[in-house]
Design a protein around this motif. Structure first.
Motif, PDB file in Angstrom:
ATOM      1  N   THR A  77      31.806 -54.162  32.094  1.00 46.24           N
ATOM      2  CA  THR A  77      31.050 -52.950  31.562  1.00 46.24           C
ATOM      3  C   THR A  77      30.761 -51.673  32.879  1.00 46.24           C
ATOM      4  O   THR A  77      30.932 -50.566  32.348  1.00 46.24           O
ATOM      5  CB  THR A  77      30.380 -53.209  30.640  1.00 46.24           C
ATOM      6  OG1 THR A  77      29.055 -54.217  30.984  1.00 46.24           O
ATOM      7  CG2 THR A  77      30.928 -53.825  29.139  1.00 46.24           C
ATOM      8  N   TYR A  81      31.754 -48.052  33.353  1.00 48.31           N
ATOM      9  CA  TYR A  81      31.042 -47.133  33.644  1.00 48.31           C
ATOM     10  C   TYR A  81      30.967 -46.857  34.323  1.00 48.31           C
ATOM     11  O   TYR A  81      30.778 -44.606  34.715  1.00 48.31           O
ATOM     12  CB  TYR A  81      29.835 -47.145  32.825  1.00 48.31           C
ATOM     13  CG  TYR A  81      28.682 -46.354  33.105  1.00 48.31           C
ATOM     14  CD1 TYR A  81      28.873 -45.598  31.352  1.00 48.31           C
ATOM     15  CD2 TYR A  81      27.457 -45.967  33.431  1.00 48.31           C
ATOM     16  CE1 TYR A  81      27.989 -44.266  31.218  1.00 48.31           C
ATOM     17  CE2 TYR A  81      27.584 -44.634  34.017  1.00 48.31           C
ATOM     18  CZ  TYR A  81      26.648 -44.419  32.430  1.00 48.31           C
ATOM     19  OH  TYR A  81      26.381 -42.678  32.735  1.00 48.31           O
ATOM     20  N   TRP A  84      34.214 -44.116  34.140  1.00 49.72           N
ATOM     21  CA  TRP A  84      33.961 -42.723  33.750  1.00 49.72           C
ATOM     22  C   TRP A  84      32.954 -42.051  34.330  1.00 49.72           C
ATOM     23  O   TRP A  84      32.947 -40.968  34.123  1.00 49.72           O
ATOM     24  CB  TRP A  84      33.551 -43.716  32.459  1.00 49.72           C
ATOM     25  CG  TRP A  84      33.488 -42.177  31.186  1.00 49.72           C
ATOM     26  CD1 TRP A  84      33.793 -41.580  30.579  1.00 49.72           C
ATOM     27  CD2 TRP A  84      31.969 -41.201  31.210  1.00 49.72           C
ATOM     28  NE1 TRP A  84      33.704 -41.255  29.855  1.00 49.72           N
ATOM     29  CE2 TRP A  84      32.264 -40.498  29.765  1.00 49.72           C
ATOM     30  CE3 TRP A  84      30.743 -41.503  31.471  1.00 49.72           C
ATOM     31  CZ2 TRP A  84      31.082 -39.825  29.287  1.00 49.72           C
ATOM     32  CZ3 TRP A  84      29.711 -40.783  31.056  1.00 49.72           C
ATOM     33  CH2 TRP A  84      29.893 -39.547  30.054  1.00 49.72           C
ATOM     34  N   TRP A  85      31.510 -41.917  34.966  1.00 45.02           N
ATOM     35  CA  TRP A  85      30.382 -41.578  35.503  1.00 45.02           C
ATOM     36  C   TRP A  85      31.127 -41.264  36.753  1.00 45.02           C
ATOM     37  O   TRP A  85      30.660 -39.605  36.881  1.00 45.02           O
ATOM     38  CB  TRP A  85      29.558 -42.094  35.641  1.00 45.02           C
ATOM     39  CG  TRP A  85      28.092 -41.527  36.410  1.00 45.02           C
ATOM     40  CD1 TRP A  85      27.959 -41.318  38.060  1.00 45.02           C
ATOM     41  CD2 TRP A  85      27.787 -40.291  35.703  1.00 45.02           C
ATOM     42  NE1 TRP A  85      27.100 -40.485  37.557  1.00 45.02           N
ATOM     43  CE2 TRP A  85      26.558 -39.627  36.455  1.00 45.02           C
ATOM     44  CE3 TRP A  85      27.612 -39.315  34.457  1.00 45.02           C
ATOM     45  CZ2 TRP A  85      26.060 -38.971  35.968  1.00 45.02           C
ATOM     46  CZ3 TRP A  85      27.206 -38.890  33.658  1.00 45.02           C
ATOM     47  CH2 TRP A  85      26.256 -37.805  35.176  1.00 45.02           C
ATOM     48  N   ILE A 264      36.557 -46.072  28.263  1.00 49.56           N
ATOM     49  CA  ILE A 264      35.553 -45.629  29.244  1.00 49.56           C
ATOM     50  C   ILE A 264      36.431 -45.424  30.279  1.00 49.56           C
ATOM     51  O   ILE A 264      36.118 -44.803  31.532  1.00 49.56           O
ATOM     52  CB  ILE A 264      33.865 -45.709  29.420  1.00 49.56           C
ATOM     53  CG1 ILE A 264      33.671 -46.968  29.499  1.00 49.56           C
ATOM     54  CG2 ILE A 264      33.651 -45.206  27.499  1.00 49.56           C
ATOM     55  CD1 ILE A 264      31.992 -47.111  29.529  1.00 49.56           C
TER      56      ILE A 264
END
Length: 292
Positions: A77, A81, A84-85, A264
Motif C-alpha cells: 500500500t 500511494y 499516486w502522490w 491507486i
C-alpha cells in the motif's frame, strides 16, 4: 477523484460507494463464509473434534505468518500511494509551469502580436489535455477554438501527441526569436519552461508503464488466499460456527488492502480515486486564458 469530508464519520462508515471494496468483494466474501461453514460443519458434526485435538494448534502457523503478510501489505500500500502522490505532484508541477510560461510570454510578447498570443493561449492548455488523453491511452482529440491555427492541423494523433504540441510551441518560440521579437536570454528562459513539460510527461509515463512486478502482486494474492482458506481448520475448535463471520472479516480486511493498492498504483486511469486530470486541465485552460 472522490472528494469527501474526512471529519464526516457517518458517511465514511455507513455510505457504500460504487468503488467501495465491500461491494467489489461481496461475492468472494460469500464464498469464504460458505467455505468456513462447510469446514466447521465437517469438523464438528463428523470428526467431533474436541478442545484437546491437535488441530487447535494449527493457528500457531497463522500467528507466525501474520507478521509476514502484514509487512507485505504495508509495503504494497505504501508503494502504491507513493506512485499516486508522485503523479499528483507531477500534475501540480504542470499546472505551475503552465502558469509560469503564460506569465513570461504575456510580458515578453508584443501586445500587438495577437496571433502569437492566441496561439499560446490555446497550445499551453492543449498540452495538459493531450497529456491526459495520452496517459489514459485514448485517441487524442484536438479541440481548437474559433481562431484558425493552421500549424496545429499538422498534429498526427497516431504519434506521440504531447511531444508534437511541445514541438509546435518550441518552433513558434524559435520563429519569434529569429524575427527579433524575443532576445537570446528570453529564448533560454522559455526553453527551460518548455523542457519541464517534457520532463513531466516522461515521469508520468514511467509511472504509467511500470506496474508493480507481476510476481510480487501474484504472490501477495496467493498468500492472502491460502492464509484465509486455512484459517477455519484450526479456529473451528476454538470458535465453532462463529469461525465463518470472523474468517470472512479477516478476508475482507486483507483483500481490501490489496484492492486499494491496485486502484491507486495507476493514478492516471478512470477509477473514482484516480487523479482529476480533467479538472486540472480545465483549470490550466482557465488560468492561461486569464493571463495571456
Amino acid at each position: 477523484m472522490k472528494i469527501y469530508n474526512p471529519k464526516d464519520w457517518y458517511n465514511v462508515l455507513f455510505h457504500i460507494q460504487k468503488s467501495d471494496t465491500l461491494r467489489r468483494l461481496f461475492p468472494y466474501m460469500v464464498f469464504v463464509a460458505l467455505f468456513s461453514l462447510g469446514i466447521a460443519f465437517w469438523e464438528i458434526e463428523y470428526l467431533h473434534l474436541s478442545q484437546n485435538s491437535w488441530v487447535k494448534n494449527v493457528p500457531v502457523m497463522h500467528t507466525l505468518l501474520g507478521f509476514a503478510i502484514s509487512m507485505l501489505l504495508v509495503f504494497r500500500t505504501n508503494t502504491a500511494y507513493d506512485r499516486w502522490w508522485e503523479g499528483r505532484r507531477l500534475w501540480g508541477s504542470l499546472v505551475n509551469n503552465s502558469r509560469n510560461l503564460a506569465l513570461k510570454l504575456d510580458v515578453m510578447l508584443d501586445t500587438e502580436d495577437k496571433s502569437s498570443r492566441n496561439f499560446f493561449r490555446e497550445t499551453i492548455p492543449l498540452y495538459a489535455s493531450v497529456l491526459k488523453d495520452h496517459l489514459q491511452s485514448e485517441v487524442t482529440r484536438v479541440a481548437l477554438d474559433e481562431t484558425d491555427h493552421p500549424e496545429l492541423d499538422n498534429i498526427d494523433t497516431r504519434k506521440h501527441v504531447p511531444n508534437q504540441v511541445a514541438g509546435l510551441m518550441m518552433q513558434r518560440i524559435n520563429t519569434l526569436y529569429k524575427h527579433g521579437k524575443l532576445t537570446g536570454d528570453q529564448l533560454i528562459t522559455l526553453n527551460g519552461e518548455l523542457s519541464s513539460f517534457t520532463d513531466i510527461c516522461g515521469a508520468c509515463e514511467r509511472i504509467k508503464n511500470t506496474p508493480i512486478p507481476y510476481s510480487y502482486s501474484s504472490f501477495i494474492k496467493k498468500f492472502i488466499f491460502i492464509y484465509v482458506m486455512t484459517l477455519p481448520f484450526g479456529y473451528v475448535v476454538l470458535l465453532g460456527y462463529y469461525v465463518a463471520p470472523i474468517v470472512t472479516f479477516v478476508f475482507y480486511v486483507l483483500a481490501s488492502l490489496e484492492l486499494v493498492a491496485e486502484e491507486i498504483e495507476d493514478p492516471f486511469g478512470f477509477d473514482p480515486n484516480d487523479l482529476p486530470m480533467d479538472k486540472m486541465a480545465a483549470n490550466i485552460k482557465k488560468h492561461v486564458g486569464e493571463i495571456i
